[in-house]
Motif scaffolding. Structure first.
Motif, PDB file in Angstrom:
ATOM      1  N   TRP A 183       0.839  -1.211   0.000  1.00 31.21           N
ATOM      2  CA  TRP A 183       0.000   0.000   0.000  1.00 31.21           C
ATOM      3  C   TRP A 183       0.870   1.255   0.000  1.00 31.21           C
ATOM      4  N   ILE A 184       2.021   1.189   0.653  1.00 30.76           N
ATOM      5  CA  ILE A 184       2.939   2.324   0.635  1.00 30.76           C
ATOM      6  C   ILE A 184       3.444   2.559  -0.787  1.00 30.76           C
ATOM      7  N   ARG A 185       3.738   1.470  -1.489  1.00 31.07           N
ATOM      8  CA  ARG A 185       4.222   1.598  -2.867  1.00 31.07           C
ATOM      9  C   ARG A 185       3.152   2.193  -3.781  1.00 31.07           C
ATOM     10  N   ARG A 186       1.896   1.849  -3.514  1.00 28.07           N
ATOM     11  CA  ARG A 186       0.812   2.324  -4.377  1.00 28.07           C
ATOM     12  C   ARG A 186       0.379   3.751  -4.051  1.00 28.07           C
ATOM     13  N   ALA A 187       0.718   4.206  -2.854  1.00 25.94           N
ATOM     14  CA  ALA A 187       0.223   5.502  -2.393  1.00 25.94           C
ATOM     15  C   ALA A 187       0.947   6.667  -3.057  1.00 25.94           C
ATOM     16  N   SER A 226      -4.764   7.692   3.229  1.00 29.57           N
ATOM     17  CA  SER A 226      -6.088   7.748   2.588  1.00 29.57           C
ATOM     18  C   SER A 226      -6.539   6.362   2.145  1.00 29.57           C
ATOM     19  N   ILE A 227      -5.595   5.528   1.702  1.00 30.16           N
ATOM     20  CA  ILE A 227      -5.921   4.141   1.344  1.00 30.16           C
ATOM     21  C   ILE A 227      -6.413   3.400   2.576  1.00 30.16           C
ATOM     22  N   TYR A 228      -5.700   3.575   3.686  1.00 28.45           N
ATOM     23  CA  TYR A 228      -6.076   2.894   4.925  1.00 28.45           C
ATOM     24  C   TYR A 228      -7.454   3.346   5.409  1.00 28.45           C
TER      25      TYR A 228
END
Length: 263
Positions: free
Chosen positions: A202-206, A213-215
């Protein structure tokens, strides 16, 4: 004191350089295990091993060691060499955490044959290869534990979740099959079906590397109202690997805050 009795045990965590695998390696090392992490990027894996070891030492805990080996678990030769080096360095293997994987979720029309085959190689055949190599070693040592990373979609697939949901379903079948076949040899095999956990993907995609915001978006979908922590996965890996779970085998535990619709 809740002693997991992992001191001196030899553990292999695939995909242990980042995210959930790294957290699991850290937790096992804190419990005194001799941990090997592997990944395709040798320098990155070595740095992770050094950082985990430093963190364990800084904790004041009389923990175990962490070493890194380069291996691409989609290649059978790499798997052979990996296990051979672990035997050379540590003389055996007690715990195998088949953690390596990558997200692949799309509709049927979007999944070409090449992706089906590569995902099968990564998520199913890697676990098959390493289990096949590890189990005779565990037998000779009087038992062992295998933990397979999976997802709730392996039990209850959603639309647009191919090919991962199919591969994870195969992994759950493999988990149960191996548990049945090797229970008499005191080798326990379990799976963890993760939901939305905070991890490197998720860090890579953020955008700008900030996944908050993803979380927040995912948290609205979860009955418990929050994302899971990597450390919660690590705790469950350590428990299932330990003597405290000595009568647990053939299970697939949901670690998802209640998200999966089936038990």
């Amino acid at each position: 004191m809740f002693d997991l009795e992992l001191s001196g045990k030899v553990a292999l965590v695939t995909g242990g350089s980042d995210g959930l695998g790294r957290a699991a390696a850290h937790r096992l090392a804190l419990e005194g295990a001799l941990v090997v992490i592997c990944g395709r990027r040798a320098a990155h894996a070595q740095q992770a091993a050094q950082e985990i070891t430093a963190a364990v030492q800084a904790s004041g805990n009389n923990g175990g060691q962490v070493m890194a080996l380069r291996a691409d678990v989609t290649h059978s030769d790499d798997c052979d060499a990996l296990i051979a080096e672990i035997l050379y360095q540590h003389g055996g293997l007690d715990i195998l955490v088949n953690n390596a994987g990558a997200s692949a979720a799309m509709g049927l029309a979007s999944v070409e044959d090449e992706l089906w085959l590569s995902d099968f190689n990564l998520k199913v055949m890697a676990a098959v290869r390493l289990s096949r190599l590890a189990i005779p070693i565990m037998k000779a040592r009087g038992g062992g534990a295998i933990v397979n990373a999976s997802i709730g979609g392996g039990k209850a697939p959603a639309a647009g979740a191919l090919p991962t949901s199919v591969m994870r379903a195969a992994g759950l079948n493999l988990t149960k099959s191996l548990a049945q076949e090797f229970a008499a040899s005191n080798i326990r095999v379990n799976a963890i079906c993760i939901g939305y956990l905070k991890s490197m993907q998720w860090i890579r995609r953020a955008e700008n590397g900030d996944p908050s915001s993803i979380y927040e978006n995912f948290s609205q979908k979860i009955p418990m109202g929050r994302m899971g922590e990597a450390e919660e996965y690590a705790d469950l890996v350590a428990f299932l690997s330990s003597q405290r779970a000595s009568y647990i085998t053939g299970t697939a535990v949901n670690l998802d805050g209640g998200l999966c619709p089936v038990v």
